[in-house]
Design a protein around this motif. Structure first.
Motif, mmCIF file in Angstrom:
data_model
loop_
_atom_site.group_PDB
_atom_site.id
_atom_site.type_symbol
_atom_site.label_atom_id
_atom_site.label_comp_id
_atom_site.label_asym_id
_atom_site.label_seq_id
_atom_site.Cartn_x
_atom_site.Cartn_y
_atom_site.Cartn_z
ATOM 1 N N ALA A 108 0.164 9.866 -4.302
ATOM 2 C CA ALA A 108 0.258 11.060 -3.459
ATOM 3 C C ALA A 108 0.949 12.193 -4.215
ATOM 4 C CB ALA A 108 1.017 10.734 -2.174
ATOM 5 N N PHE A 109 2.010 11.862 -4.945
ATOM 6 C CA PHE A 109 2.688 12.880 -5.765
ATOM 7 C C PHE A 109 1.737 13.454 -6.801
ATOM 8 C CE2 PHE A 109 4.923 13.773 -9.779
ATOM 9 C CZ PHE A 109 5.718 14.838 -9.375
ATOM 10 N N LEU A 110 0.980 12.581 -7.451
ATOM 11 C CA LEU A 110 0.033 13.038 -8.469
ATOM 12 C C LEU A 110 -0.988 14.003 -7.870
ATOM 13 C CD1 LEU A 110 -1.022 12.557 -11.452
ATOM 14 C CD2 LEU A 110 -2.577 10.881 -10.438
ATOM 15 N N ALA B 221 0.826 -1.209 0.000
ATOM 16 C CA ALA B 221 0.000 0.000 0.000
ATOM 17 C C ALA B 221 0.862 1.262 0.000
ATOM 18 C CB ALA B 221 -0.927 -0.005 1.211
ATOM 19 N N VAL B 222 1.957 1.264 0.764
ATOM 20 C CA VAL B 222 2.841 2.438 0.810
ATOM 21 C C VAL B 222 3.522 2.642 -0.543
ATOM 22 C CG1 VAL B 222 4.953 3.376 1.823
ATOM 23 C CG2 VAL B 222 3.202 2.372 3.298
ATOM 24 N N LEU B 223 4.062 1.569 -1.114
ATOM 25 C CA LEU B 223 4.750 1.685 -2.404
ATOM 26 C C LEU B 223 3.793 2.134 -3.512
ATOM 27 C CD1 LEU B 223 7.087 -1.458 -2.337
ATOM 28 C CD2 LEU B 223 7.691 0.934 -1.910
ATOM 29 N N ALA B 224 2.564 1.639 -3.464
ATOM 30 C CA ALA B 224 1.576 2.029 -4.480
ATOM 31 C C ALA B 224 1.019 3.421 -4.213
ATOM 32 C CB ALA B 224 0.440 1.010 -4.525
ATOM 33 N N ALA C 74 -2.116 7.472 0.093
ATOM 34 C CA ALA C 74 -2.098 8.520 -0.930
ATOM 35 C C ALA C 74 -2.630 9.842 -0.392
ATOM 36 C CB ALA C 74 -2.908 8.074 -2.142
ATOM 37 N N ARG C 75 -3.754 9.787 0.283
ATOM 38 C CA ARG C 75 -4.371 11.042 0.701
ATOM 39 C C ARG C 75 -3.729 11.611 1.967
ATOM 40 N NH1 ARG C 75 -9.682 11.916 -1.947
ATOM 41 N NH2 ARG C 75 -10.209 13.222 -0.166
ATOM 42 N N THR C 76 -3.256 10.763 2.858
ATOM 43 C CA THR C 76 -2.565 11.271 4.045
ATOM 44 C C THR C 76 -1.261 11.948 3.657
ATOM 45 O OG1 THR C 76 -3.524 9.538 5.434
ATOM 46 C CG2 THR C 76 -1.569 10.642 6.274
ATOM 47 N N VAL C 77 -0.459 11.286 2.810
ATOM 48 C CA VAL C 77 0.823 11.856 2.395
ATOM 49 C C VAL C 77 0.606 13.068 1.495
ATOM 50 C CG1 VAL C 77 2.978 11.390 1.168
ATOM 51 C CG2 VAL C 77 1.984 9.645 2.655
ATOM 52 N N ALA C 78 -0.379 12.992 0.601
ATOM 53 C CA ALA C 78 -0.645 14.123 -0.296
ATOM 54 C C ALA C 78 -1.060 15.361 0.488
ATOM 55 C CB ALA C 78 -1.731 13.755 -1.301
ATOM 56 N N GLY C 79 -1.804 15.171 1.585
ATOM 57 C CA GLY C 79 -2.231 16.315 2.377
ATOM 58 C C GLY C 79 -1.052 17.107 2.910
ATOM 59 N N LEU C 80 0.035 16.417 3.316
ATOM 60 C CA LEU C 80 1.235 17.106 3.784
ATOM 61 C C LEU C 80 2.099 17.564 2.615
ATOM 62 C CD1 LEU C 80 3.082 17.986 6.102
ATOM 63 C CD2 LEU C 80 4.075 15.694 6.076
ATOM 64 N N TRP C 81 2.235 16.714 1.603
ATOM 65 C CA TRP C 81 3.093 17.026 0.460
ATOM 66 C C TRP C 81 2.643 18.319 -0.240
ATOM 67 C CZ3 TRP C 81 4.967 12.322 -2.883
ATOM 68 C CH2 TRP C 81 6.121 12.690 -3.581
ATOM 69 N N ALA C 82 1.334 18.520 -0.341
ATOM 70 C CA ALA C 82 0.814 19.708 -1.018
ATOM 71 C C ALA C 82 1.161 20.988 -0.265
ATOM 72 C CB ALA C 82 -0.703 19.600 -1.179
ATOM 73 N N ARG C 83 1.450 20.851 1.041
ATOM 74 C CA ARG C 83 1.739 22.039 1.853
ATOM 75 C C ARG C 83 3.218 22.207 2.175
ATOM 76 N NH1 ARG C 83 -0.263 21.390 6.781
ATOM 77 N NH2 ARG C 83 -0.765 19.185 6.557
ATOM 78 N N GLY D 291 -5.173 17.727 -1.733
ATOM 79 C CA GLY D 291 -5.484 17.181 -0.428
ATOM 80 C C GLY D 291 -6.849 16.574 -0.299
ATOM 81 N N GLY D 292 -7.548 16.860 0.800
ATOM 82 C CA GLY D 292 -8.859 16.309 1.053
ATOM 83 C C GLY D 292 -9.292 16.604 2.448
ATOM 84 N N VAL D 293 -10.375 16.005 2.884
ATOM 85 C CA VAL D 293 -10.903 16.230 4.213
ATOM 86 C C VAL D 293 -10.111 15.442 5.222
ATOM 87 C CG1 VAL D 293 -12.914 16.011 5.674
ATOM 88 C CG2 VAL D 293 -13.183 16.657 3.316
#
Length: 523
Positions: free
Chosen positions: A63-65, A55-58, A121-130, A518-520
């Motif tokens: 998350a980058f996207l 799940a992490v590798l996928a 994806a969404r947890t990491v993307a939430g931080l990555w976007a900021r 990100g997301g909620v």
């Protein structure tokens, strides 16, 4: 406090009652000393760890996207990646069974990973976007390659979010029930399915209690690690992130994210194909049969009656979970903002306690209801609200994780100004907090609704044959012989999936912060 009181009565009491009966029955030391018990625990931990790694590798390319790429279709990708997470476990189990009819370890690992790519994806993307992109730009200006800049600058900054997501994924995988039950059969069992077997089929309470203790220890460890990671994440440096078209090697990462999304769609497509196929040809007989009780009376009610019952139960569970979850989030925010160190420590403890229902066997909770709730006025064991209570316990932690960051984001200066002008705490909440958080709150309610709609663990134990939910009816159909029953089960899965997709699209429309980002909350 009301949220803690609710957990004490409807979670701690039933669980402790079952564990206490297991101790009283004796033989606990025998179970804990049995090599087969630890083989079972080892298999559970190994498959959960393998699913977490997958799940992490996928999830990282996705998350980058979501966080850094500005391309057409990113919004659709954000919705698609969340769909597997809220699909009913029975649906996912049958989708992978359509690909691997014989089941086995590999489909169990992949199915659990399929569920949880969205968490990563969404947890990491939430931080990555900021994250402040200027630090990466500085590394590139000093001669670092894109890979070295990511490895030296971005990855350490994302590590807390990755660790937090991994801890939550491991918790979900270690307590997976429906997937293992369908794909593992009698050959492959985890702690969760073994607890079910010993409680329901063998009435071996001492064995179930021993296994529950082992499972609980693993859950507490995952929660502690996740809590530590969230604390580090809260201190991460943020700045101007920004999204743009990929450049150079970034196209390969975006392409990998596209491959992951395509793979996530594969089991769904297989399930849809299975719902309209027979041994001879294509047919909609399974969908038409939903108006009946199945071949040779496999169900006591029709498929549509089960679907209506699912909707009613999910609405009741969502309303209850929203009341408890929002109250708990308000209390946690107040404790976090307190200048007293003891209050902040209490808030962290309460935050971890609210996550515990996710990691304790739903079977243990359900059986605990049957042996304890007769002591309450009205004997809730015979109440139609018994199943909504159990489902609410499952979704309260998810709602807290979604609502809590939203409430924390409300500017405290606005609340202070309103209080200075004479507004009561209730009026401050009504006129400041509520307008700013209404859309995310509605999104959290929708998320809780689709999770409750597909809940299978506790519901399979508590639902009556005369009023099953649709996931329970699907499992009953799959357990009975006959091609029509099989088609009917897959057709019911397709309907559940359709409702889930529509709900997820609405959730994302209401809850995301801005297009493509990100997301909620923390999921």
């Amino acid at each position: 406090m009301a949220p803690i009181g609710f957990l004490v009565v409807f979670f701690a009491w039933p669980v402790l009652a079952i564990v206490g009966r297991g101790f009283a029955a004796g033989g606990l030391d025998v179970v804990l000393g049995d090599a087969r018990t630890w083989q079972l625990a080892g298999f559970t931990v190994a498959t959960a760890a393998a699913s977490t790694v997958v799940a992490v590798l996928a999830g990282l390319p996705v998350a980058f996207l979501l966080a850094r790429v500005e391309l057409p279709g990113v919004g659709l990708a954000r919705t698609l990646v969340l769909v597997p997470f809220v699909l009913p476990t029975v649906v996912v189990g049958l989708a992978f069974r359509a690909l691997w009819p014989d089941g086995g370890v590999l489909p169990i690992v992949l199915a659990n990973a399929f569920f949880n790519v969205a968490v990563v994806a969404r947890t990491v993307a939430g931080l990555w976007a900021r994250l402040d992109s200027r630090t990466t730009d500085a590394a590139r200006a000093l001669g670092a390659s894109p890979w070295r800049a990511f490895r030296s600058v971005t990855l350490p900054a994302l590590a807390p979010a990755i660790a937090s997501a991994a801890a939550v994924v491991f918790l979900f995988c270690a307590t997976s029930f429906g997937v293992v039950l369908i794909l593992g059969g009698a050959k492959y069992r985890t702690l969760e399915t073994e607890i079910y077997l010993r409680t329901v089929d063998l009435l071996d309470l001492s064995g179930a209690a021993a296994l529950s203790l082992i499972q609980f220890a693993a859950v507490v460890a995952a929660l502690v690690l996740g809590g530590l990671a969230r604390r580090r994440k809260d201190g991460a440096r943020i700045g101007a992130g920004g999204a743009r078209r990929p450049r150079g090697g970034e196209w390969a990462v975006a392409g990998a994210a596209g491959v992951v999304l395509a793979l996530l769609l594969t089991p769904i497509v297989a399930l849809l194909a299975e719902s309209v196929s027979t041994s001879d040809d294509w047919s909609l007989a399974g969908y038409r049969a939903l108006t009946s009780t199945g071949e040779k009376g496999a169900l006591q009610v029709s498929g549509w009656d089960a679907a209506v019952n699912s909707l009613k139960v999910a609405v009741d569970a969502t309303l209850l979970a929203m009341v408890v979850g929002v109250l708990a989030s308000v209390v946690l925010v107040a404790l976090r903002r307190s200048p007293a160190k003891a209050a902040r420590g209490l808030g962290e403890t309460m935050d971890a306690v609210l996550m515990l229902p996710l990691g304790v066997s739903a079977v243990t909770v359900g059986f605990g209801y049957l042996v304890t709730l007769d002591a309450l006025p009205g004997d809730l064991r015979t109440s139609p609200y018994l199943v909504p209570l159990a489902q609410a316990l499952v979704i309260i932690p998810l709602i807290v994780r979604m609502v809590l960051p939203v409430l924390r984001s409300v500017d405290v200066r606005l609340r202070q100004a309103a209080s200075t002008l004479g507004a009561s705490p209730l009026r401050v909440w009504r006129e400041i907090d509520l307008p700013l958080t209404l859309r995310p709150l509605v999104a959290a309610a929708g998320f809780g609704f689709v999770v409750a709609l597909g809940e299978f663990g506790a519901t399979s134990f508590l639902a009556r044959p005369t009023s099953p939910t649709l996931p329970v009816a699907i499992a009953s159909l799959m357990a009975r012989p006959g091609e029509l029953n099989n088609q009917m089960a897959y057709a019911a899965c397709a309907l559940l999936m359709l409702v889930t997709v529509l709900a997820v699209a609405l959730i994302d429309r209401l809850g995301h912060e801005r297009p493509g980002r990100g997301g909620v909350g923390e999921f």
